[in-house]
Design a protein around this motif. Sequence first.
Motif, PDB file in Angstrom:
ATOM      1  N   ARG A  15       0.822  -1.224   0.000  1.00  0.00           N
ATOM      2  CA  ARG A  15       0.000   0.000   0.000  1.00  0.00           C
ATOM      3  C   ARG A  15       0.848   1.262   0.000  1.00  0.00           C
ATOM      4  O   ARG A  15       0.366   2.336  -0.304  1.00  0.00           O
ATOM      5  CB  ARG A  15      -0.917   0.024   1.234  1.00  0.00           C
ATOM      6  N   PHE A  16       2.123   1.114   0.357  1.00  0.00           N
ATOM      7  CA  PHE A  16       2.984   2.291   0.523  1.00  0.00           C
ATOM      8  C   PHE A  16       4.025   2.427  -0.588  1.00  0.00           C
ATOM      9  O   PHE A  16       5.000   3.153  -0.429  1.00  0.00           O
ATOM     10  CB  PHE A  16       3.645   2.243   1.905  1.00  0.00           C
ATOM     11  N   VAL A  17       3.807   1.747  -1.704  1.00  0.00           N
ATOM     12  CA  VAL A  17       4.716   1.878  -2.843  1.00  0.00           C
ATOM     13  C   VAL A  17       4.692   3.337  -3.312  1.00  0.00           C
ATOM     14  O   VAL A  17       3.623   3.915  -3.519  1.00  0.00           O
ATOM     15  CB  VAL A  17       4.296   0.919  -3.991  1.00  0.00           C
ATOM     16  N   GLY A  18       5.854   3.927  -3.430  1.00  0.00           N
ATOM     17  CA  GLY A  18       5.955   5.326  -3.837  1.00  0.00           C
ATOM     18  C   GLY A  18       6.038   6.300  -2.681  1.00  0.00           C
ATOM     19  O   GLY A  18       6.245   7.502  -2.887  1.00  0.00           O
ATOM     20  N   GLN A 152      -3.819   6.102   2.182  1.00  0.00           N
ATOM     21  CA  GLN A 152      -3.210   4.981   2.903  1.00  0.00           C
ATOM     22  C   GLN A 152      -2.440   5.427   4.144  1.00  0.00           C
ATOM     23  O   GLN A 152      -2.197   4.634   5.042  1.00  0.00           O
ATOM     24  CB  GLN A 152      -2.250   4.224   1.969  1.00  0.00           C
ATOM     25  N   LEU A 153      -2.039   6.710   4.163  1.00  0.00           N
ATOM     26  CA  LEU A 153      -1.169   7.168   5.243  1.00  0.00           C
ATOM     27  C   LEU A 153      -1.355   8.653   5.489  1.00  0.00           C
ATOM     28  O   LEU A 153      -1.497   9.435   4.545  1.00  0.00           O
ATOM     29  CB  LEU A 153       0.299   6.910   4.851  1.00  0.00           C
ATOM     30  N   GLN A 154      -1.332   9.026   6.768  1.00  0.00           N
ATOM     31  CA  GLN A 154      -1.284  10.433   7.160  1.00  0.00           C
ATOM     32  C   GLN A 154       0.053  10.676   7.842  1.00  0.00           C
ATOM     33  O   GLN A 154       0.458   9.899   8.711  1.00  0.00           O
ATOM     34  CB  GLN A 154      -2.403  10.779   8.139  1.00  0.00           C
ATOM     35  N   VAL A 155       0.738  11.732   7.420  1.00  0.00           N
ATOM     36  CA  VAL A 155       1.986  12.129   8.077  1.00  0.00           C
ATOM     37  C   VAL A 155       1.664  13.374   8.898  1.00  0.00           C
ATOM     38  O   VAL A 155       1.455  14.457   8.347  1.00  0.00           O
ATOM     39  CB  VAL A 155       3.104  12.421   7.052  1.00  0.00           C
ATOM     40  N   PHE A 156       1.587  13.196  10.212  1.00  0.00           N
ATOM     41  CA  PHE A 156       1.296  14.328  11.091  1.00  0.00           C
ATOM     42  C   PHE A 156       2.582  15.085  11.404  1.00  0.00           C
ATOM     43  O   PHE A 156       3.565  14.496  11.848  1.00  0.00           O
ATOM     44  CB  PHE A 156       0.657  13.859  12.400  1.00  0.00           C
ATOM     45  N   THR A 157       2.572  16.383  11.165  1.00  0.00           N
ATOM     46  CA  THR A 157       3.704  17.230  11.510  1.00  0.00           C
ATOM     47  C   THR A 157       3.535  17.698  12.947  1.00  0.00           C
ATOM     48  O   THR A 157       2.466  18.181  13.332  1.00  0.00           O
ATOM     49  CB  THR A 157       3.792  18.429  10.551  1.00  0.00           C
ATOM     50  N   LEU A 158       4.592  17.539  13.724  1.00  0.00           N
ATOM     51  CA  LEU A 158       4.573  17.949  15.134  1.00  0.00           C
ATOM     52  C   LEU A 158       5.094  19.372  15.241  1.00  0.00           C
ATOM     53  O   LEU A 158       6.250  19.647  14.913  1.00  0.00           O
ATOM     54  CB  LEU A 158       5.444  16.999  15.964  1.00  0.00           C
ATOM     55  N   LEU A 159       4.222  20.286  15.675  1.00  0.00           N
ATOM     56  CA  LEU A 159       4.604  21.679  15.865  1.00  0.00           C
ATOM     57  C   LEU A 159       4.770  21.928  17.366  1.00  0.00           C
ATOM     58  O   LEU A 159       3.798  21.813  18.121  1.00  0.00           O
ATOM     59  CB  LEU A 159       3.532  22.616  15.302  1.00  0.00           C
ATOM     60  N   PRO A 160       5.983  22.236  17.826  1.00  0.00           N
ATOM     61  CA  PRO A 160       6.184  22.472  19.260  1.00  0.00           C
ATOM     62  C   PRO A 160       5.387  23.682  19.746  1.00  0.00           C
ATOM     63  O   PRO A 160       5.323  24.705  19.063  1.00  0.00           O
ATOM     64  CB  PRO A 160       7.692  22.733  19.367  1.00  0.00           C
ATOM     65  N   VAL A 161       4.768  23.537  20.914  1.00  0.00           N
ATOM     66  CA  VAL A 161       4.011  24.636  21.514  1.00  0.00           C
ATOM     67  C   VAL A 161       4.502  24.868  22.945  1.00  0.00           C
ATOM     68  O   VAL A 161       4.864  23.932  23.643  1.00  0.00           O
ATOM     69  CB  VAL A 161       2.484  24.381  21.507  1.00  0.00           C
ATOM     70  N   THR A 162       4.507  26.132  23.338  1.00  0.00           N
ATOM     71  CA  THR A 162       4.984  26.498  24.673  1.00  0.00           C
ATOM     72  C   THR A 162       3.879  26.258  25.708  1.00  0.00           C
ATOM     73  O   THR A 162       2.712  26.045  25.358  1.00  0.00           O
ATOM     74  CB  THR A 162       5.389  27.975  24.724  1.00  0.00           C
TER      75      THR A 162
END
Length: 197
Positions: A15-18, A152-162
Motif C-alpha cells: 500500500r505504501f509503494v511510492g 493509505q497514510l497520514q503524516v502528522f507534523t509535530l509543531l512544538p508549543v509552549t
Amino acid sequence: MTTEHERTALGGAHRFVGLAENLERHAGTPTAAEPPNARGTNRGYGLVFFNLEKYHLTTVISSGLRFQPLGAEPAQELACTVYKEQAEAARHLVDLTAEVLVQQRTFLVPDQIVPNEEPLLPGTEFHGVLASGHPMFAPEFTRFTDPDGVEQLQVFTLLPVTLGELNYILDNGVTALRQQWARFEVDVFDLGRPSVA
C-alpha cells in the motif's frame, strides 16, 4: 500470538509503494537514518532525516509506525521540520511522541495536543506538540494515497508549543492559536522562537 488487527497492521506494505519518493519530493534529500534498534531494543520504528537545502530545513520523519497496531485508519507516521542546526531536537520530538503512541497503542487526530509536564527540550518553554498538517509542504505530503487515490497514510507534523500556548489553546482553541501565530508572523520551524501567549 498475534491478533487479527496486528496481522493487518504488519501486512500490506504494498500500500505504501511510492511513499519514499513522495516524502523526498516534499521534504528534500534523505541524509541519514536511525534504525529501530539504534538505542538497544527494537522500538518499532526508525527515523529518517531529510534536508531541504533551499530553505535550510531538516525534516525528521518516523518510519515504521504505519506497521504498528495503533488502531489508526489510515496508518500514521510523524514528522518535525526545523532549521538544520536544530535537527537533533526534531529527532527527539518525533522519537518521544512515536514512543508514546507505540507504548499506549494509540494514534493522533488532527489538531491534537500532546502535552508534557516538563519542557520537551532543555532550556525551552516547549511543553507539548500540536499534531498538524505541514505548514509549508503540499497536502500530498500529509495525505499519501495509493494509485487508486485511496488514502493509505497520514503524516502528522509535530509543531512544538509552549506552556503559555498550551494554556491559550485550552481557553481559545487551536484555530485561535494559529491566528496568533499568523498575526505575529511566528516561524514555527524555529525552536528559538518566543511564545505568543
